[in-house]
Design an enzyme around this catalytic site. Structure first.
Site, mmCIF file in Angstrom:
data_model
loop_
_atom_site.group_PDB
_atom_site.id
_atom_site.type_symbol
_atom_site.label_atom_id
_atom_site.label_comp_id
_atom_site.label_asym_id
_atom_site.label_seq_id
_atom_site.Cartn_x
_atom_site.Cartn_y
_atom_site.Cartn_z
ATOM 1 N N HIS A 1 2.295 -19.140 12.605
ATOM 2 C CA HIS A 1 2.419 -18.040 11.639
ATOM 3 C C HIS A 1 1.115 -17.880 10.857
ATOM 4 O O HIS A 1 0.655 -16.760 10.605
ATOM 5 C CB HIS A 1 3.524 -18.326 10.610
ATOM 6 C CG HIS A 1 4.903 -18.441 11.174
ATOM 7 N ND1 HIS A 1 5.591 -19.625 11.260
ATOM 8 C CD2 HIS A 1 5.741 -17.483 11.662
ATOM 9 C CE1 HIS A 1 6.789 -19.407 11.774
ATOM 10 N NE2 HIS A 1 6.905 -18.127 12.034
ATOM 11 N N LEU B 1 4.229 -23.677 19.390
ATOM 12 C CA LEU B 1 4.839 -23.942 18.079
ATOM 13 C C LEU B 1 5.979 -22.961 17.836
ATOM 14 O O LEU B 1 5.881 -21.791 18.177
ATOM 15 C CB LEU B 1 3.799 -23.822 16.963
ATOM 16 C CG LEU B 1 2.649 -24.822 16.958
ATOM 17 C CD1 LEU B 1 2.045 -24.919 15.556
ATOM 18 C CD2 LEU B 1 3.060 -26.213 17.422
#
Ligand code: PAF
Length: 276
Positions: free
Chosen positions: A33, A181
């Site tokens: 992110h 991830l």
């Protein structure tokens, strides 16, 4: 970093921004992110992230209630990454009345693969993203390629509704061993964490088969499914699809390998664009 919890506060704060660059998230932020936030920063004059766990994109048996909510560390990470504004509405602020008006993305894209195994998922995603777009009014928005089909559904929605928003794809962020991830990696036990990279390795094996000239896509897919099953996974799909629309490719067309599989009780997804 300014934190807005209501649409009115967000709009007031962004009133003078000419080119907000937006990264929508459901929180529980990891390096993937943060890489998207860093990618967004030079693309606009205000970098905006959102954190909202969107009930509409979860099936009743899925993990909406237990989805990790890690507010303090999320804020810390966003501040460190140079995010200017965080939009963090609660359900009452974003859905003050039942959201009965929804975006129904093209079933040709939204009902296959993820949409087949998670019916209604892309309706939930497109609806909340459309609503977040109305709140933030970004000129550019960054979505991870890790959710490949989601990125395609958003691009298609933006094109079909002529939204004045440039959609940018961010590369998948991987751990040293190659594991993509994901917030859901946090559900894995220690042993499962070590095993999880096998999904990416199965996609790599599909790429290797294609690059070495094998052309029987069904056989490559079946082998990949079998290799994961043999290791104790429950794969939903491992497929080779045309990048343009995720349908069956014709010879010579750019291909992406996509996979989704359950390891224990955790469902992981990954993909790999294959240059042959
Ligand atoms: O990818 C996600 O985290 C979510 O699907 C999104 C785009 C934030 C919509 O809830």
């Amino acid at each position: 970093m300014y934190i807005a919890h209501t649409i009115a506060d967000l709009r007031a704060h962004l009133a003078t921004a000419r080119r907000p660059a937006f990264v929508p998230t459901m929180g529980n932020l990891h390096e993937g992110h943060i890489a998207l936030v860093r990618q967004a920063r030079p693309l606009g004059d205000a970098t905006v992230a959102s954190i909202f766990v969107n009930r509409l994109q979860f099936l009743p048996h899925e993990d909406f209630d237990t989805y990790p909510r890690t507010w303090d560390s999320d804020c810390e990470k966003l501040r460190a990454a140079g995010c200017d504004v965080l939009f963090a509405p609660d359900e009452q602020a974003l859905y003050p009345e039942p959201q009965t008006c929804k975006v129904h993305p093209d079933p040709a894209l939204a009902d296959i693969l993820e949409g087949h195994f998670r019916p209604g998922f892309f309706i939930g995603v497109c609806t909340v993203v459309m609503k977040l777009f109305q709140c933030v009014q970004p000129r550019v928005a960054v979505f991870g390629k890790k959710d490949y089909q989601q990125l395609m559904a958003i691009r298609h929605m933006v094109r079909q509704f002529a939204l004045p928003i440039e959609i940018v794809g961010g590369e998948t962020f991987r751990a040293d061993d190659g594991l993509a991830l994901s917030s859901r990696n946090g559900y894995l036990s220690e042993a499962e964490s070590a095993e999880a990279v096998q999904l990416s390795m199965a996609l790599q094996a599909m790429a290797t088969a294609l690059r070495s000239g094998e052309r029987d896509l069904a056989a490559i897919e079946a082998r990949a499914m079998q290799s994961l099953r043999a290791r104790g996974w429950q794969p939903d799909y491992l497929v080779l699809r045309r990048r343009a629309d995720l349908l069956t490719p014709s010879p010579g067309e750019p291909i992406v390998a996509l996979g989704a599989a359950r390891l224990g009780s955790t469902r992981l997804i990954d993909n790999l664009e294959i240059d042959t």
